[in-house]
Scaffold this motif. Structure first.
Motif, mmCIF file in Angstrom:
data_model
loop_
_atom_site.group_PDB
_atom_site.id
_atom_site.type_symbol
_atom_site.label_atom_id
_atom_site.label_comp_id
_atom_site.label_asym_id
_atom_site.label_seq_id
_atom_site.Cartn_x
_atom_site.Cartn_y
_atom_site.Cartn_z
ATOM 1 N N GLY A 46 -4.930 -7.813 -10.844
ATOM 2 C CA GLY A 46 -3.818 -7.817 -9.900
ATOM 3 C C GLY A 46 -2.761 -8.840 -10.278
ATOM 4 O O GLY A 46 -1.562 -8.602 -10.109
ATOM 5 N N GLU B 200 3.080 3.125 -10.817
ATOM 6 C CA GLU B 200 2.015 2.582 -9.977
ATOM 7 C C GLU B 200 2.036 1.054 -9.986
ATOM 8 O O GLU B 200 1.087 0.409 -10.390
ATOM 9 C CB GLU B 200 0.661 3.102 -10.456
ATOM 10 C CG GLU B 200 0.664 4.626 -10.513
ATOM 11 C CD GLU B 200 -0.701 5.211 -10.839
ATOM 12 O OE1 GLU B 200 -1.697 4.573 -10.498
ATOM 13 O OE2 GLU B 200 -0.739 6.301 -11.424
ATOM 14 N N ARG C 293 4.824 -5.581 -1.676
ATOM 15 C CA ARG C 293 5.568 -4.373 -1.365
ATOM 16 C C ARG C 293 6.833 -4.735 -0.581
ATOM 17 O O ARG C 293 7.927 -4.217 -0.849
ATOM 18 C CB ARG C 293 4.691 -3.434 -0.536
ATOM 19 C CG ARG C 293 5.287 -2.067 -0.343
ATOM 20 C CD ARG C 293 4.263 -1.131 0.247
ATOM 21 N NE ARG C 293 3.795 -1.636 1.530
ATOM 22 C CZ ARG C 293 2.589 -1.406 2.023
ATOM 23 N NH1 ARG C 293 1.715 -0.687 1.349
ATOM 24 N NH2 ARG C 293 2.232 -1.898 3.196
ATOM 25 N N ALA C 294 6.688 -5.665 0.345
ATOM 26 C CA ALA C 294 7.848 -6.092 1.131
ATOM 27 C C ALA C 294 8.879 -6.757 0.213
ATOM 28 O O ALA C 294 10.084 -6.512 0.308
ATOM 29 C CB ALA C 294 7.401 -7.062 2.218
ATOM 30 N N LEU D 54 1.473 6.045 1.849
ATOM 31 C CA LEU D 54 2.146 5.031 2.651
ATOM 32 C C LEU D 54 3.216 4.326 1.808
ATOM 33 O O LEU D 54 4.344 4.111 2.254
ATOM 34 C CB LEU D 54 1.116 4.021 3.167
ATOM 35 C CG LEU D 54 1.710 2.863 3.947
ATOM 36 C CD1 LEU D 54 2.404 3.369 5.211
ATOM 37 C CD2 LEU D 54 0.630 1.852 4.323
ATOM 38 N N HIS E 135 -10.065 -2.348 -3.694
ATOM 39 C CA HIS E 135 -9.088 -2.940 -2.784
ATOM 40 C C HIS E 135 -8.821 -2.025 -1.613
ATOM 41 O O HIS E 135 -7.980 -2.318 -0.766
ATOM 42 C CB HIS E 135 -7.775 -3.211 -3.522
ATOM 43 C CG HIS E 135 -7.885 -4.329 -4.490
ATOM 44 N ND1 HIS E 135 -8.345 -5.562 -4.127
ATOM 45 C CD2 HIS E 135 -7.615 -4.400 -5.806
ATOM 46 C CE1 HIS E 135 -8.339 -6.357 -5.176
ATOM 47 N NE2 HIS E 135 -7.913 -5.669 -6.213
ATOM 48 N N ARG F 277 10.546 -4.058 -1.646
ATOM 49 C CA ARG F 277 11.459 -3.318 -0.793
ATOM 50 C C ARG F 277 12.740 -4.117 -0.557
ATOM 51 O O ARG F 277 13.846 -3.608 -0.652
ATOM 52 C CB ARG F 277 10.775 -3.036 0.556
ATOM 53 C CG ARG F 277 11.458 -2.004 1.414
ATOM 54 C CD ARG F 277 10.521 -1.563 2.518
ATOM 55 N NE ARG F 277 9.892 -2.708 3.160
ATOM 56 C CZ ARG F 277 10.423 -3.383 4.186
ATOM 57 N NH1 ARG F 277 11.582 -3.015 4.682
ATOM 58 N NH2 ARG F 277 9.784 -4.405 4.705
ATOM 59 N N ARG G 263 1.286 -8.099 -11.187
ATOM 60 C CA ARG G 263 2.440 -8.757 -10.572
ATOM 61 C C ARG G 263 3.359 -9.369 -11.627
ATOM 62 O O ARG G 263 4.576 -9.363 -11.496
ATOM 63 C CB ARG G 263 1.961 -9.829 -9.593
ATOM 64 C CG ARG G 263 1.504 -9.194 -8.288
ATOM 65 C CD ARG G 263 1.059 -10.227 -7.309
ATOM 66 N NE ARG G 263 -0.384 -10.411 -7.344
ATOM 67 C CZ ARG G 263 -1.011 -11.485 -6.878
ATOM 68 N NH1 ARG G 263 -0.315 -12.492 -6.372
ATOM 69 N NH2 ARG G 263 -2.310 -11.563 -6.930
ATOM 70 N N ALA H 258 -0.850 -0.700 -7.783
ATOM 71 C CA ALA H 258 -2.190 -0.107 -7.705
ATOM 72 C C ALA H 258 -3.304 -1.142 -7.766
ATOM 73 O O ALA H 258 -4.355 -0.974 -7.157
ATOM 74 C CB ALA H 258 -2.370 0.914 -8.829
ATOM 75 N N ALA H 259 -3.101 -2.218 -8.509
ATOM 76 C CA ALA H 259 -4.194 -3.179 -8.692
ATOM 77 C C ALA H 259 -4.124 -4.335 -7.706
ATOM 78 O O ALA H 259 -4.903 -5.275 -7.792
ATOM 79 C CB ALA H 259 -4.181 -3.709 -10.125
ATOM 80 N N LEU H 260 -3.179 -4.276 -6.772
ATOM 81 C CA LEU H 260 -3.023 -5.414 -5.871
ATOM 82 C C LEU H 260 -4.018 -5.357 -4.721
ATOM 83 O O LEU H 260 -4.342 -4.284 -4.217
ATOM 84 C CB LEU H 260 -1.590 -5.442 -5.319
ATOM 85 C CG LEU H 260 -0.636 -6.310 -6.128
ATOM 86 C CD1 LEU H 260 -0.703 -5.980 -7.606
ATOM 87 C CD2 LEU H 260 0.774 -6.183 -5.619
ATOM 88 N N ASP H 261 -4.464 -6.519 -4.289
ATOM 89 C CA ASP H 261 -5.418 -6.533 -3.195
ATOM 90 C C ASP H 261 -4.706 -6.256 -1.878
ATOM 91 O O ASP H 261 -3.482 -6.343 -1.768
ATOM 92 C CB ASP H 261 -6.162 -7.870 -3.156
ATOM 93 C CG ASP H 261 -5.243 -9.004 -2.763
ATOM 94 O OD1 ASP H 261 -4.889 -9.103 -1.588
ATOM 95 O OD2 ASP H 261 -4.870 -9.787 -3.655
ATOM 96 N N ALA H 262 -5.509 -5.922 -0.886
ATOM 97 C CA ALA H 262 -4.947 -5.489 0.391
ATOM 98 C C ALA H 262 -4.123 -6.587 1.049
ATOM 99 O O ALA H 262 -3.208 -6.308 1.816
ATOM 100 C CB ALA H 262 -6.070 -5.048 1.324
ATOM 101 N N GLY H 263 -4.427 -7.827 0.724
ATOM 102 C CA GLY H 263 -3.661 -8.916 1.322
ATOM 103 C C GLY H 263 -2.318 -9.095 0.645
ATOM 104 O O GLY H 263 -1.293 -9.309 1.290
ATOM 105 N N ASN I 30 -6.763 -10.737 -5.183
ATOM 106 C CA ASN I 30 -6.609 -10.852 -6.632
ATOM 107 C C ASN I 30 -7.005 -12.244 -7.082
ATOM 108 O O ASN I 30 -6.613 -13.241 -6.490
ATOM 109 C CB ASN I 30 -5.150 -10.630 -7.057
ATOM 110 C CG ASN I 30 -4.693 -9.194 -6.847
ATOM 111 O OD1 ASN I 30 -3.601 -8.955 -6.386
ATOM 112 N ND2 ASN I 30 -5.534 -8.251 -7.204
ATOM 113 N N VAL J 237 7.126 4.038 2.540
ATOM 114 C CA VAL J 237 7.762 2.742 2.765
ATOM 115 C C VAL J 237 8.878 2.497 1.760
ATOM 116 O O VAL J 237 9.958 2.029 2.096
ATOM 117 C CB VAL J 237 6.714 1.616 2.684
ATOM 118 C CG1 VAL J 237 7.397 0.262 2.663
ATOM 119 C CG2 VAL J 237 5.763 1.716 3.859
#
Ligand SMILES: Nc1ncnc2c1ncn2[C@@H]1O[C@H](COP(=O)(O)OP(=O)(O)OP(=O)(O)O)[C@@H](O)[C@H]1O
Ligand SMILES: Nc1ncnc2c1ncn2[C@@H]1O[C@H](COP(=O)(O)OP(=O)(O)OP(=O)(O)O)[C@@H](O)[C@H]1O
Ligand SMILES: [Mg+2]
Ligand SMILES: [Mg+2]
Lengths: 241, 267, 350, 267, 350
Positions: free
Chosen positions: E139, E161, E175-176, E197, C194, E179, E143, E164-169, C34, E201
């Motif tokens: 993204g 959602e 998410r953690a 997923l 992404h 959670r 956030r 949805a727009a967050l990058d894979a990193g 991002n 999670v």
């Protein structure tokens, strides 16, 4: 507020002294120049006197008085509006006519269309401005034309004599019937062609019933109707009553 | 969103000033209604002159609003969306008729479009056309006085709207004109409507510039406000009040009807 | 039609310098964290933002050249764009939105609408023609935006996360439709995404952006096998370490040493998959020559496996079975040894 | 977005009507400028009366705009955002002062707030306060005439803005008042600004209602337009033109300065 | 705090009827195709849309009961919401956006800002406090929206959602964080997501919506193992067939017969993973008793495997290696036999 003048004035019924305090005068807009000159003279004469003018259209002034305006003197440009004030019971005594006005045939400077008299007002090719019949100058114009046996062909019926005057001054109208005083005020831009038997319009003035400063009011009315007023008004083109 | 839940309780901080505002605007009208000579009403309203003046007023105000829309919306767009040099001065100039006392406005119009005016003299010499004392002059006077309201309102709406839609339309190949017509304009429709209402109402009530520039002749240039002014000057304020109430009734009816239809359609 | 772009642009903290070459008909997947500047790159190419410096050429025609004073307006570029928040025209129906580009290019209304209707069908949106954008769900809106961009057959197609809001059922279908469309399409395409899978499926080439710079590019498989940055490593699901190799070992900046299967010299990247990591409570005695003591930071269920994040001199991600979690009593804060066989490690020059 | 690329080429379909619109608005002013007695300018402008009237005009127009903002924005909000019963009639009523010839408006104000009026009599008997012919009356007349412009413009802006932001604020626990103040109002700031400009300009140029309701007393109620009227009636149309140009200059300066600052700050 | 909701709502084509019960502190993942009514459900719970009928109770307090004329206003519900298009307040800074909820609840400005700053840190947005929403990437904006909703500690958290727009990193980290936050949170949470997923999670329970109705719900693992609709099957990556079993075989509506490993009777679902499908050019002779002739519709690279979509009496998805694709000469339109061992098939009542 116009009230503060009242406290400075002597109590009602006291012997006449030099007028003092504030005098609030509601006056027709066409009297602006003359009345401001007059005020200067009066204030020189009576240092304790202060004259405050509110100039506006006569009908609006009458509405104000009827709504309880704390004013001392009312001067209108015709008798019918003053009659409304009298009928409303806000006038103290009888109004006095202090000036008259006559109509004149006004043409743009240089008289480009060679207008010679009232009969030209019937010419369809000329652009003619006459006051609306219901307003004072219009009523007077109608009577004048009737007397002369002319059926005018006006292009516009102005609601205010000032509009007719400025139309002539700007050359938009070729001829108009307006008051001598208004023609005079336009200066060089307007030429006057004398008309015989020009009917007149009368200017009444009155002290108001609820005047906060009746003493001062009477002094001002006296000045308007008396010699000082006559001189000043004559200079502006008004006729004596 | 007709179905969304409406929060009917209104905060006092808004309600109290709002009530005051409504009172200031509505009470005087109540005064007029109280004062109106209801007995004379039918005879005054049925007179030929009044009907003629009413028709003339409605026609000229509507035509003026049309002209103002055609010319004013593009001006608003220029002001809001382009990088025109001298834009803020132009904006100031365009707002000027708002502050000009209408009578002076009329004089100014005469000096430009009158028979001896800057543009008018040329028109007269070339085409033999003279504007003053015609119905066209009424429209011109109304446009002069009322168009600024439209421009300012539409510019405000254009600034509120999201410009990125215009970008998207451009990437899809739309010309600025297509973008304007199909994307920008629909987005600011409520603002344009508001501006048109202001403009129409102001044109309907226009008096000073009209009387000076167009004169006052029954059937061609004497609109309702002129009729009312004549009555006042003749010391007949009752007639003036009746005429004003007529104007109020007509305009409220039209505005309410029109807005309800428009708003109904656009939801 | 080929694209050759050399972009320089500053805005706020972003200092973007990106060079891109896209062959005719090729699809480039643009990846990056991002704020990397992906959307900005697309806006620059679309001509919505002005270049500070550099040059954009499409099919031999210069679209942008600030030094030479060239700037072709967006509407003359024939680019198609799907933006992250769709920006469907709110007062038009869905059909009018999709037909807009064709109408703008002068197609008669009926033909434009017929074609738009067809595209809506392909996107699984039959029956939605007369809706307003405000009456669509998020995923429906995104598909309309995609159809609106694709229908005009632009020379350059710029897609900003075009499938992010699609549901798992629709996504493969729309992705397949998009892939089919792109395969028969002569223009250049840039897709921001992404989703690594999406990048692999759609992209002929992958370009990774970080902080306004290209940090890695190449064929999808190559990028997936040999990540060069932490971001890419996380994206493709590999552990990535960087160190200096001399012979069969490499030393990390933290001082830890990694045993390698093959000789290498100089700065290297070291990559291995999380499933290759074995966790044990004590120092393992087996053949794995790489073993490091670590502290568990986080556990997360992950399909059939549990992903363990562990910190230490050599931070790693490990995928283990839920059974192993129970057996080893893994929990955040606990100590553990991680070991990786040298043969599972791939090493390539940094 | 100061940096976005501006498309300087403007479609002719917009440029031609825009040019016409600007001509209609700006040419008459050129006429005034051409006609102005530039030699007498300094003496006219330096006169005490003119300065007094100018100060009075600026003060009253500004105060009126303040009052109109405080009362009018909530009215616009009520009209645009609540399910008030009888809303469309209220909207019509609020628009009425737009069509009312200002002089009639003055009469109406007298009938309500005059010493013998509906509200005025009560005010006078209870507090000894009499409104007409005071500076307060000037403000009241200006508010009456000018506030509708603000209301209509702000309502248009409120309808253009996205209501969902209000919903979000509500779920975050904001009271309607907080939502209004921190979310709604900033979103429609350009519309409010446009409305305030209209309102201020209209108040500055206000003549008819003022002269009738407040009179024309130097220092307390004689604003610049009234001064111009007095000059015209004294046969001094040159003075009237100079005064009008003065009003134009002052308002353009203020509006241009203010907008540039505001717009600069809000970007 | 528990939520018990019974929602009935119609809008356009959508006829929504959903009953939901969420235990205190529980997280429900809401899944479903585009247009299923997920966002609508959240808006109903937030009180932004009015129920046609039904009832919403949070923690024993009735929030909605149209029959009884009860409707608690959004601001009195203490719900937190992240909408699909974020709706950050455009004229406020990022910090003011996040602090808004606390300020609205009467916290002094400084404390609200300090806490907002902390939340921004957790979202990886240090240094962005003074930006305007218009100056954020997609993204980053998402956030901020998440932080704005979480900070007020609502009693009911509605997330549409949110990642949805967050990058894979960033996604695993956020998410953690989410959670972690939800674990220590007493309120109820509903998360809409399209990522299986993510659903696994984050969710204690999964609820699947289709066409305005709940079509399946249960523990994540249960739903993943035994899908009941095509949508869920695609979501979890299984082939799903529906037929009527009698003994060791089941007949499909197309007339095809499937051999089962165990006895079953009546209407059943039949599920098997794509990797369990073997493709061969001719009818296989091996132990697999299920073999059907099919036509290949599509091939798609898919990580290390290629996903083959094949149509016929028993439409299946098969995952095969690229090598197999080359060996078998697979291409769209080609004929192929698909076989599945009965033991790979799971059968459960429909
Ligand atoms: N108008 C602006 N002013 C200042 N900075 C901006 C502006 N718009 C974007 N930025 C910043 O520029 C950077 C790049 O933004 P961009 O939208 O290109 O990111 P992105 O790669 O598309 O990210 P994402 O994956 O989140 O969409 C971000 O850090 C963003 O905050
Ligand atoms: N204002 C409206 N008027 C009519 N129909 C609407 C409206 N808003 C949404 N819909 C329809 O209601 C259905 C449900 O919409 P909703 O937004 O709840 O879907 P969703 O499950 O959130 O989908 P997505 O995954 O795409 O976000 C959709 O078919 C949508 O088209
Ligand atoms: Mg982006
Ligand atoms: Mg949704």
């Amino acid at each position: 507020g116009g009230d503060d003048g009242g406290s400075a004035a002597p109590p009602a019924g006291a012997p006449a002294t030099t007028p003092a305090g504030t005098v609030t005068v509601l006056a027709a807009a066409s009297l602006t120049e003359s009345f401001e000159t007059l005020a200067g003279q009066l204030e020189d004469e009576y240092p304790d006197l202060e004259i405050v003018y509110s100039f506006g259209p006569s009908s609006g002034l009458v509405e104000q008085v009827l709504a309880g305006a704390p004013a001392d003197v009312l001067a209108t440009a015709d008798t019918s509006t003053m009659d409304d004030a009298v009928a409303g019971g806000v006038v103290d005594g009888e109004p006095v006519i202090f000036a008259r006005n006559t109509l004149a045939l006004a043409v743009p400077a240089g008289n480009p269309d060679n207008v010679t008299g009232l009969a030209d007002l019937a010419n369809e090719d000329l652009r003619v401005a006459i006051c609306e019949p219901q307003v004072p100058c219009g009523g007077a114009a109608q009577r004048l034309l009737d007397a002369a046996g002319v059926t005018a062909a006006p292009d516009t019926l102005t609601t205010d004599v000032k509009e007719a005057a400025s139309l002539v001054a700007l050359g938009e109208a070729d001829a108009a019937l307006i008051y001598v005083t208004d023609a005079a005020a336009e200066g060089d831009a307007v030429e006057i062609i004398e008309v015989a038997d020009a009917v007149v319009n009368e200017y009444p003035v009155a002290v108001l019933a609820d005047a906060p400063n009746p003493e001062g009011a009477r002094a001002v009315v006296d000045a308007i109707t008396g010699e000082p007023g006559r001189t000043v008004l004559a200079e502006a083109g008004f006729l004596e009553p | 969103m007709s179905r969304r839940t409406a929060d009917l309780r209104v905060p006092a901080a808004l309600l109290i000033p709002a009530a005051l505002g409504v009172a200031i605007l509505v009470l005087p009208m109540a005064g007029l209604v109280a004062r109106a000579p209801w007995g004379d009403l039918p005879s005054i309203l049925a007179s030929d002159e009044v009907l003629t003046a009413l028709r003339l007023s409605l026609v000229t105000a509507t035509v003026s609003t049309g002209v103002a829309l055609v010319c004013g919306v593009p001006v608003a767009w220029l002001l809001a969306r382009t990088a025109l040099p001298g834009r803020s001065v132009l904006r100031g100039l365009v707002t000027v008729p708002l502050v000009l006392p209408p009578v002076v406005g009329g004089v100014a119009l005469l000096m430009v479009f009158g028979r001896r005016g800057l543009v008018g003299a040329w028109l007269y010499d070339t085409f033999g056309v003279s504007l003053p004392f015609t119905t066209e002059a009424v429209v011109l006077a109304q446009v002069f006085v009322a168009m600024p309201f439209l421009i300012v309102a539409v510019e405000g709406a254009l600034r509120t709207a999201d410009r990125r839609y215009d970008d998207v339309a451009a990437t899809l190949g739309a010309t600025p004109w297509t973008t304007f017509r199909r994307v920008t304009l629909p987005a600011v429709a409520p603002g344009v409507l508001a501006g048109a209402v202001l403009c129409w109402a102001r044109a309907l009530g226009e008096f000073g510039a009209t009387v000076t520039f167009a004169g006052s002749f029954p059937g061609t240039t004497r609109t309702l406000p002129l009729e009312a002014y004549v009555a006042i000057n003749a010391g007949d304020s009752d007639v003036a009040i009746v005429l004003s109430l007529l104007m109020i009734a007509v305009s409220v009816t039209i505005l309410v009807g029109l807005r309800d239809r428009w708003i109904g359609a656009s939801q | 039609m080929s694209l050759s772009a050399d972009l320089a642009f500053r805005r706020g903290d972003l200092d973007l310098r990106v060079a891109l070459d896209v062959a005719p008909g090729a699809v480039v997947a643009l990846l990056g964290p991002n704020g990397a500047g992906k959307s900005t790159t697309l806006e620059l190419l679309a001509g919505i933002l002005p270049l500070d410096d550099g040059r954009v050429e499409l099919d031999g025609v210069t679209l942008d050249d600030p030094a030479g004073g060239v700037h072709v307006r967006p509407r003359d570029r024939r680019v198609g764009m799907v933006v992250q928040d769709y920006l469907l025209f709110p007062k038009m129906s869905v059909l009018e939105n999709v037909a807009f580009g064709l109408r703008s290019r002068g197609l008669p209304r009926d033909r434009a609408r017929a074609e738009a209707r067809e595209w809506l069908g392909r996107m699984g949106l039959d029956g939605y023609e007369r809706r307003r954008p405000g009456e669509l769900s998020g995923g429906q809106a995104q598909r309309v935006a995609l159809a609106r961009a694709l229908i005009v057959e632009p020379r350059l197609l710029l897609l900003d996360e075009p499938l992010a809001a699609l549901d798992a059922g629709t996504r493969p279908a729309v992705r397949a439709e998009l892939r089919r469309h792109l395969a028969g399409y002569a223009g250049c395409t840039l897709v921001v995404t992404h989703d690594p899978l999406e990048a692999m499926v759609l992209g002929d080439r992958v370009v990774v952006l970080e902080g306004g710079r290209v940090v890695q590019q190449g064929a999808p498989a190559e990028v997936a096998r040999r990540p060069r940055t932490d971001y890419v490593a996380r994206l493709v699901g590999l552990n990535l370490l960087t160190g200096t190799a001399s012979g069969r070992t490499a030393e990390l900046p933290s001082g830890a040493v990694v045993a390698l299967a093959h000789e290498a010299r100089g700065p290297v990247h070291i990559a291995f998959p999380p499933v290759a990591v074995t966790l044990s409570p004590r120092r393992p005695e087996g053949s794995a020559r790489n073993a490091w003591p670590l502290v568990i930071a986080d556990l997360e269920a992950h399909g059939d496996l549990v992903r363990v994040t562990a910190d230490g001199a050599v931070p790693v991600l490990a995928d283990v079975t839920p059974l192993a979690v129970a057996d080893l009593g893994l929990e955040p804060g606990g100590q553990v040894w991680a070991s990786v066989k040298a043969t599972e490690i791939s090493v390539y020059p940094a």
